[in-house]
Design a protein around this motif. Structure first.
Motif, PDB file in Angstrom:
ATOM      1  N   ASN A 180       0.845  -1.195   0.000  1.00 35.69           N
ATOM      2  CA  ASN A 180       0.000   0.000   0.000  1.00 35.69           C
ATOM      3  C   ASN A 180       0.880   1.245   0.000  1.00 35.69           C
ATOM      4  N   VAL A 181       0.446   2.242  -0.751  1.00 33.01           N
ATOM      5  CA  VAL A 181       1.112   3.546  -0.798  1.00 33.01           C
ATOM      6  C   VAL A 181       0.078   4.606  -0.465  1.00 33.01           C
ATOM      7  N   HIS A 182       0.488   5.587   0.335  1.00 30.18           N
ATOM      8  CA  HIS A 182      -0.382   6.709   0.669  1.00 30.18           C
ATOM      9  C   HIS A 182       0.352   8.011   0.364  1.00 30.18           C
ATOM     10  N   HIS A 183      -0.233   8.836  -0.483  1.00 31.72           N
ATOM     11  CA  HIS A 183       0.268  10.184  -0.750  1.00 31.72           C
ATOM     12  C   HIS A 183      -0.716  11.174  -0.138  1.00 31.72           C
ATOM     13  N   ILE A 184      -0.222  12.066   0.691  1.00 34.26           N
ATOM     14  CA  ILE A 184      -1.075  13.077   1.316  1.00 34.26           C
ATOM     15  C   ILE A 184      -0.699  14.442   0.759  1.00 34.26           C
ATOM     16  N   TRP A 185      -1.698  15.140   0.220  1.00 35.89           N
ATOM     17  CA  TRP A 185      -1.497  16.450  -0.392  1.00 35.89           C
ATOM     18  C   TRP A 185      -2.268  17.492   0.410  1.00 35.89           C
ATOM     19  N   CYS A 186      -1.747  18.702   0.415  1.00 34.63           N
ATOM     20  CA  CYS A 186      -2.352  19.797   1.182  1.00 34.63           C
ATOM     21  C   CYS A 186      -2.690  20.945   0.229  1.00 34.63           C
ATOM     22  N   TYR A 187      -3.925  21.435   0.325  1.00 35.25           N
ATOM     23  CA  TYR A 187      -4.373  22.534  -0.529  1.00 35.25           C
ATOM     24  C   TYR A 187      -5.119  23.571   0.304  1.00 35.25           C
ATOM     25  N   GLU A 188      -5.103  24.776  -0.190  1.00 35.30           N
ATOM     26  CA  GLU A 188      -5.843  25.845   0.491  1.00 35.30           C
ATOM     27  C   GLU A 188      -7.339  25.573   0.457  1.00 35.30           C
ATOM     28  N   ASN A 189      -7.818  25.074  -0.667  1.00 34.44           N
ATOM     29  CA  ASN A 189      -9.228  24.721  -0.825  1.00 34.44           C
ATOM     30  C   ASN A 189      -9.355  23.810  -2.041  1.00 34.44           C
ATOM     31  N   LEU A 190     -10.565  23.366  -2.345  1.00 32.15           N
ATOM     32  CA  LEU A 190     -10.759  22.432  -3.447  1.00 32.15           C
ATOM     33  C   LEU A 190     -10.468  23.071  -4.801  1.00 32.15           C
TER      34      LEU A 190
ATOM     35  N   LYS B 284      -8.162  25.339  -5.369  1.00 32.32           N
ATOM     36  CA  LYS B 284      -6.701  25.336  -5.498  1.00 32.32           C
ATOM     37  C   LYS B 284      -6.206  23.944  -5.888  1.00 32.32           C
ATOM     38  N   ARG B 285      -6.851  22.913  -5.345  1.00 33.03           N
ATOM     39  CA  ARG B 285      -6.504  21.544  -5.732  1.00 33.03           C
ATOM     40  C   ARG B 285      -6.677  21.364  -7.236  1.00 33.03           C
ATOM     41  N   LYS B 286      -7.813  21.819  -7.762  1.00 39.24           N
ATOM     42  CA  LYS B 286      -8.092  21.710  -9.197  1.00 39.24           C
ATOM     43  C   LYS B 286      -7.018  22.430 -10.004  1.00 39.24           C
ATOM     44  N   GLU B 287      -6.699  23.664  -9.624  1.00 45.44           N
ATOM     45  CA  GLU B 287      -5.712  24.448 -10.372  1.00 45.44           C
ATOM     46  C   GLU B 287      -4.330  23.813 -10.313  1.00 45.44           C
ATOM     47  N   THR B 288      -3.957  23.300  -9.156  1.00 46.94           N
ATOM     48  CA  THR B 288      -2.630  22.712  -8.994  1.00 46.94           C
ATOM     49  C   THR B 288      -2.485  21.444  -9.815  1.00 46.94           C
ATOM     50  N   ARG B 289      -3.511  20.609  -9.809  1.00 49.03           N
ATOM     51  CA  ARG B 289      -3.439  19.363 -10.579  1.00 49.03           C
ATOM     52  C   ARG B 289      -3.438  19.646 -12.080  1.00 49.03           C
ATOM     53  N   GLU B 290      -4.193  20.629 -12.505  1.00 51.38           N
ATOM     54  CA  GLU B 290      -4.174  20.986 -13.923  1.00 51.38           C
ATOM     55  C   GLU B 290      -2.807  21.523 -14.324  1.00 51.38           C
ATOM     56  N   SER B 291      -2.167  22.266 -13.435  1.00 51.91           N
ATOM     57  CA  SER B 291      -0.834  22.792 -13.709  1.00 51.91           C
ATOM     58  C   SER B 291       0.172  21.663 -13.894  1.00 51.91           C
ATOM     59  N   ALA B 292       0.051  20.603 -13.102  1.00 56.03           N
ATOM     60  CA  ALA B 292       0.963  19.464 -13.234  1.00 56.03           C
ATOM     61  C   ALA B 292       0.820  18.802 -14.599  1.00 56.03           C
TER      62      ALA B 292
END
Length: 269
Positions: free
Chosen positions: A215-225, A227-235
């Motif tokens: 099992n692998v767990h990645h924990i990500w932190c965002y200011e809000n949902l 920001k999550r959308k914008e950050t993932r699209e940027s990647a």
């Protein structure tokens, strides 16, 4: 040459399009084949983690009508642990969250044990014989429907855990990998993590040692949902990110994500 052109022109247009489309698909498919790695006598835990620190990931499904009492109980347990001088501050709560999106009526707690399994043994010996702690655990048992514990190691290529302020939203993405693919996962993510550092979103990355394995767990932190959308699209706009994803997808048997919010007593907000 002229005869070759005649032969090509004799091919119906729809078949030519299929041929071209197939070539494009082959180029994409060539990316998603699993990369081969050399056999090794080293365990993947030794190769992927360089810290003598064990993390405990507790997953609790609490009763829907008992959230407040449950969180009060956890807060009391955290207070009890921090009051024990014999633990020498080597057992610490890193984060405590309740799940907003994903498994409902669920809480996740991340503990840090400095000193490895020797420190965990010491902790278990103390709690097994302490009446106050046992009372708290008995109370917890009345408030939850199910619980699971995993011992984890942190990936050495992830950034160090930094506690966040003020309040954020967190996402834990959990992967069940095919047995034997952990090193290859690490090799690819050691590159992939570089595409996810710009917005300081990477909070923690772990792989399991005891509990559900591979099992692998990645924990990500965002200011809000948003920001999550914008950050993932940027990647996805970063050259090379799609290739990293393509190489890791065939390693996965199952995956799911949960969006979490910190509890009031969580050290990271």
């Amino acid at each position: 040459m002229a005869n070759s052109l005649k032969c090509f022109n004799a091919i119906p247009q729809n078949l030519r399009n299929i041929s071209t489309s197939s070539a494009k698909n082959d180029a994409w498919l060539s990316k998603i084949f699993v990369r081969k790695i050399e056999p090794t006598k080293e365990s993947h835990s030794r190769m992927l983690s360089d810290k003598e620190v064990i993390y405990a990931l507790q997953t609790h499904n609490y009763r829907a009508d008992s959230k407040k009492n449950y969180l009060n109980n956890v807060n009391n347990i955290v207070g009890w642990v921090s009051s024990q001088d014999s633990l020498n501050k080597n057992v610490q709560l890193v984060g405590s969250w309740t799940v907003n999106v994903g498994d409902q009526d669920q809480a996740i707690h991340l503990w840090k044990f400095v000193g490895g399994f020797q420190q965990i043994d010491k902790f278990n010996e103390l709690t097994d014989t302490n009446g106050d702690y046992q009372k708290l655990r008995q109370e917890e048992g009345k408030l939850i429907r199910a619980r699971h514990l995993q011992y984890l190691l942190a990936f050495s290529y992830w950034p160090q855990i930094v506690l966040r302020q003020p309040k954020n939203v967190y996402e834990i993405r959990s992967y069940a990998l095919k047995p034997g693919t952990m090193i290859e996962w690490g090799n690819n993510w050691a590159r992939a993590i570089n595409f996810r550092k710009n917005n300081d979103e990477a909070f923690a990355g772990f792989f399991s040692q005891i509990g559900r394995l591979y099992n692998v767990h990645h924990i990500w932190c965002y200011e809000n949902l948003n920001k999550r959308k914008e950050t993932r699209e940027s990647a996805w706009r970063s050259p090379g990110w799609d290739e990293c994803v393509a190489y890791t997808v065939p390693l996965i048997r199952e995956m799911h994500c949960r969006v979490m919010v910190p509890t009031e007593f969580s050290p990271t907000q």
